[in-house]
Design a protein around this motif. Structure first.
Motif, PDB file in Angstrom:
ATOM      1  N   GLN A 139      -3.177 -15.449  -5.437  1.00 46.23           N
ATOM      2  CA  GLN A 139      -4.459 -15.118  -6.045  1.00 46.23           C
ATOM      3  C   GLN A 139      -4.320 -13.926  -6.993  1.00 46.23           C
ATOM      4  OE1 GLN A 139      -7.410 -17.013  -5.408  1.00 46.23           O
ATOM      5  NE2 GLN A 139      -5.730 -18.291  -4.630  1.00 46.23           N
ATOM      6  N   PRO A 140      -5.175 -13.856  -8.017  1.00 46.78           N
ATOM      7  CA  PRO A 140      -5.140 -12.682  -8.899  1.00 46.78           C
ATOM      8  C   PRO A 140      -5.393 -11.403  -8.102  1.00 46.78           C
ATOM      9  CG  PRO A 140      -6.501 -14.436  -9.835  1.00 46.78           C
ATOM     10  CD  PRO A 140      -6.186 -14.844  -8.428  1.00 46.78           C
ATOM     11  N   ILE A 141      -4.728 -10.341  -8.496  1.00 47.25           N
ATOM     12  CA  ILE A 141      -4.939  -9.045  -7.851  1.00 47.25           C
ATOM     13  C   ILE A 141      -6.144  -8.390  -8.506  1.00 47.25           C
ATOM     14  CG2 ILE A 141      -3.919  -6.811  -7.281  1.00 47.25           C
ATOM     15  CD1 ILE A 141      -1.166  -8.121  -7.628  1.00 47.25           C
ATOM     16  N   THR A 142      -7.196  -8.202  -7.753  1.00 50.88           N
ATOM     17  CA  THR A 142      -8.427  -7.658  -8.312  1.00 50.88           C
ATOM     18  C   THR A 142      -8.295  -6.158  -8.533  1.00 50.88           C
ATOM     19  OG1 THR A 142      -9.327  -7.353  -6.080  1.00 50.88           O
ATOM     20  CG2 THR A 142      -9.829  -9.429  -7.204  1.00 50.88           C
ATOM     21  N   PRO A 143      -8.990  -5.618  -9.537  1.00 53.58           N
ATOM     22  CA  PRO A 143      -8.941  -4.172  -9.780  1.00 53.58           C
ATOM     23  C   PRO A 143      -9.520  -3.396  -8.594  1.00 53.58           C
ATOM     24  CG  PRO A 143      -9.901  -5.351 -11.650  1.00 53.58           C
ATOM     25  CD  PRO A 143      -9.816  -6.328 -10.531  1.00 53.58           C
ATOM     26  N   ALA A 144      -8.996  -2.190  -8.400  1.00 56.74           N
ATOM     27  CA  ALA A 144      -9.524  -1.338  -7.327  1.00 56.74           C
ATOM     28  C   ALA A 144     -10.988  -1.004  -7.592  1.00 56.74           C
ATOM     29  CB  ALA A 144      -8.699  -0.060  -7.236  1.00 56.74           C
ATOM     30  N   TYR A 214     -10.647 -16.642   3.188  1.00 54.53           N
ATOM     31  CA  TYR A 214      -9.864 -15.411   3.215  1.00 54.53           C
ATOM     32  C   TYR A 214      -9.168 -15.152   1.880  1.00 54.53           C
ATOM     33  CZ  TYR A 214      -6.683 -11.888   5.206  1.00 54.53           C
ATOM     34  OH  TYR A 214      -6.001 -10.730   5.479  1.00 54.53           O
ATOM     35  N   PHE A 215      -8.562 -16.183   1.313  1.00 58.51           N
ATOM     36  CA  PHE A 215      -7.804 -16.006   0.072  1.00 58.51           C
ATOM     37  C   PHE A 215      -8.702 -15.686  -1.113  1.00 58.51           C
ATOM     38  CE2 PHE A 215      -4.300 -19.025   1.807  1.00 58.51           C
ATOM     39  CZ  PHE A 215      -3.805 -17.999   2.591  1.00 58.51           C
ATOM     40  N   SER A 216      -9.972 -16.016  -1.004  1.00 59.54           N
ATOM     41  CA  SER A 216     -10.880 -15.788  -2.127  1.00 59.54           C
ATOM     42  C   SER A 216     -11.870 -14.642  -1.882  1.00 59.54           C
ATOM     43  CB  SER A 216     -11.659 -17.073  -2.432  1.00 59.54           C
ATOM     44  OG  SER A 216     -12.480 -17.453  -1.328  1.00 59.54           O
ATOM     45  N   CYS A 217     -11.700 -13.873  -0.804  1.00 63.17           N
ATOM     46  CA  CYS A 217     -12.707 -12.855  -0.456  1.00 63.17           C
ATOM     47  C   CYS A 217     -12.610 -11.603  -1.328  1.00 63.17           C
ATOM     48  CB  CYS A 217     -12.618 -12.489   1.027  1.00 63.17           C
ATOM     49  SG  CYS A 217     -11.165 -11.504   1.476  1.00 63.17           S
ATOM     50  N   ASP A 286      -1.771   3.039  -5.210  1.00 65.92           N
ATOM     51  CA  ASP A 286      -1.969   1.967  -6.181  1.00 65.92           C
ATOM     52  C   ASP A 286      -1.845   0.631  -5.460  1.00 65.92           C
ATOM     53  OD1 ASP A 286      -1.776   0.042  -8.199  1.00 65.92           O
ATOM     54  OD2 ASP A 286      -0.736   1.402  -9.563  1.00 65.92           O
ATOM     55  N   LYS A 287      -2.984   0.035  -5.172  1.00 66.94           N
ATOM     56  CA  LYS A 287      -2.978  -1.227  -4.423  1.00 66.94           C
ATOM     57  C   LYS A 287      -2.165  -2.298  -5.138  1.00 66.94           C
ATOM     58  CE  LYS A 287      -5.995  -4.335  -5.105  1.00 66.94           C
ATOM     59  NZ  LYS A 287      -7.217  -5.170  -5.232  1.00 66.94           N
ATOM     60  N   ALA A 288      -2.359  -2.441  -6.432  1.00 65.53           N
ATOM     61  CA  ALA A 288      -1.677  -3.495  -7.187  1.00 65.53           C
ATOM     62  C   ALA A 288      -0.162  -3.328  -7.105  1.00 65.53           C
ATOM     63  CB  ALA A 288      -2.138  -3.477  -8.639  1.00 65.53           C
ATOM     64  N   GLU A 289       0.305  -2.099  -7.177  1.00 73.97           N
ATOM     65  CA  GLU A 289       1.746  -1.854  -7.092  1.00 73.97           C
ATOM     66  C   GLU A 289       2.290  -2.279  -5.736  1.00 73.97           C
ATOM     67  OE1 GLU A 289       4.831   1.945  -7.083  1.00 73.97           O
ATOM     68  OE2 GLU A 289       2.882   2.128  -8.091  1.00 73.97           O
ATOM     69  N   GLN A 290       1.558  -1.977  -4.664  1.00 76.38           N
ATOM     70  CA  GLN A 290       2.004  -2.368  -3.323  1.00 76.38           C
ATOM     71  C   GLN A 290       2.036  -3.882  -3.176  1.00 76.38           C
ATOM     72  OE1 GLN A 290       2.650   1.292  -2.945  1.00 76.38           O
ATOM     73  NE2 GLN A 290       2.957   0.137  -1.054  1.00 76.38           N
ATOM     74  N   VAL A 291       1.015  -4.553  -3.711  1.00 73.68           N
ATOM     75  CA  VAL A 291       0.971  -6.014  -3.606  1.00 73.68           C
ATOM     76  C   VAL A 291       2.124  -6.645  -4.378  1.00 73.68           C
ATOM     77  CG1 VAL A 291      -0.377  -8.085  -4.130  1.00 73.68           C
ATOM     78  CG2 VAL A 291      -1.527  -6.048  -3.245  1.00 73.68           C
ATOM     79  N   GLU A 292       2.403  -6.143  -5.559  1.00 71.34           N
ATOM     80  CA  GLU A 292       3.495  -6.696  -6.359  1.00 71.34           C
ATOM     81  C   GLU A 292       4.832  -6.531  -5.653  1.00 71.34           C
ATOM     82  OE1 GLU A 292       3.243  -8.594  -8.725  1.00 71.34           O
ATOM     83  OE2 GLU A 292       1.360  -8.223  -9.762  1.00 71.34           O
TER      84      GLU A 292
END
Length: 336
Positions: A139-144, A214-217, A286-292
């Protein structure tokens, strides 16, 4: 666990091998000796039940190879787990040891499980749980967002794990910088957890309904507490896999081996967890960095990769040394 360990992976294994490996599925209650006789390898779902044990005995008498798969450490169950009563019964545990010894092949999810069950069987293989990339795109990583959205997912077997950080959880509920959503809520937890049941609770639901929800929440973090216990130390990391798919960064205890993954934010104790939450609130993580980082590691546990491990284990039953050359793959029977 059928989705990650049997029914959810076997069709892909058949396609990946061009049909060399084929599965038939039978209801264990309607099983006849001829059903077993027509197959080379018998996979038994829930092998530790009386019905599963009987199938294994019947298959062994016919000289068939028996494959069982285990994702839990059955010799020590966490307090409050509904399976504790069954697996603390000496008679049942003797049956467990018998089944472990009778199996031709045991596949497990983690190294602690391999070490534990190798005491009873010399053919134990690790096949980690995997991201089913055939079915679930990342899923796309949503902005914080100004309000960090945190989830927990699980079942009533995790009451003791949530209770272990109940103070932190109650603090999260009162902090306007956070919004938390519990997937798989159990009402008994409301005795010690201050929660708005109208906004923060998602009851247990059908599996694919859960996946889609869950994947779309759009949450930012998964908080996945586990008490330090042998059962949990042997646990696999499905929660991390699902968080990766959903675009969430995982927050998990530092003492859990399978959560020692890139991108996982690991906490030592409740005080350390509070510090992590404070850093999230202040925008220092940085949430996006952790997810990547986690998603880079997730690529190594795609279902197509872990199915190769299954195929190698199965080829070993036939005396083959590997799967690089064409093998005479057995027809398989899965009993559920």
């Amino acid at each position: 666990m059928q989705y990650y360990r049997s029914l959810g992976v076997f069709p892909h294994l058949s396609r990946e091998t061009g049909g060399q490996v084929q599965f038939s599925y039978f209801d264990i209650k309607a099983l006849h000796w001829s059903d077993i006789y027509m197959h080379d390898v018998i996979y038994v779902d829930h092998p530790m039940t009386p019905a599963g044990t009987k199938v294994i005995e019947d298959a062994t008498r016919q000289g068939k190879q028996v494959w069982i798969d285990l994702d839990d450490y059955l010799f020590e169950i966490t307090p409050g787990n509904r399976a504790l009563a069954y697996y603390s019964n000496p008679h049942n545990m003797e049956a467990v040891r018998k089944v472990l010894g009778m199996a031709s092949l045991i596949t497990v999810t983690t190294d602690p499980l391999k070490k534990a069950y190798s005491e009873f069987n010399g053919n134990v293989h690790i096949v980690p749980n995997a991201w089913n990339h055939y079915q679930w795109p990342l899923q796309p990583i949503t902005p914080a967002q100004p309000v960090a959205r945190i989830t927990w997912r699980g079942s009533d077997t995790h009451g003791v794990d949530l209770h272990g950080i109940r103070g932190v959880l109650n603090e999260i509920q009162k902090d306007p910088a956070f919004a938390m959503l519990f997937f798989g809520w159990h009402e008994a937890w409301g005795v010690w957890l201050d929660i708005d049941r109208q906004r923060q609770v998602v009851p247990e639901m059908e599996m694919f309904q859960f996946f889609h929800t869950y994947f779309s929440c759009g949450a930012d973090y998964l908080l996945y507490p586990l008490i330090d216990h042998p059962f949990n130390r042997a646990k696999s990391n499905i929660a991390w896999i699902e968080a990766c798919i959903a675009g969430m960064a995982t927050i998990a205890p530092a003492c859990m081996p399978e959560f020692n993954q890139p991108g996982v934010i690991r906490y030592k104790d409740a005080r350390h967890l509070r510090d992590i939450l404070s850093n999230i609130k202040r925008g220092r993580i940085d949430k996006a960095e952790q997810v990547e980082l986690s998603r880079d590691a997730l690529q190594e546990t795609r279902l197509s990769e872990t199915n190769r491990l299954r195929l190698e284990a199965l080829a070993g039953l036939g005396g083959a040394r590997g799967v690089k050359e064409p093998v005479q793959a057995p027809a398989l029977k899965a009993v559920k």
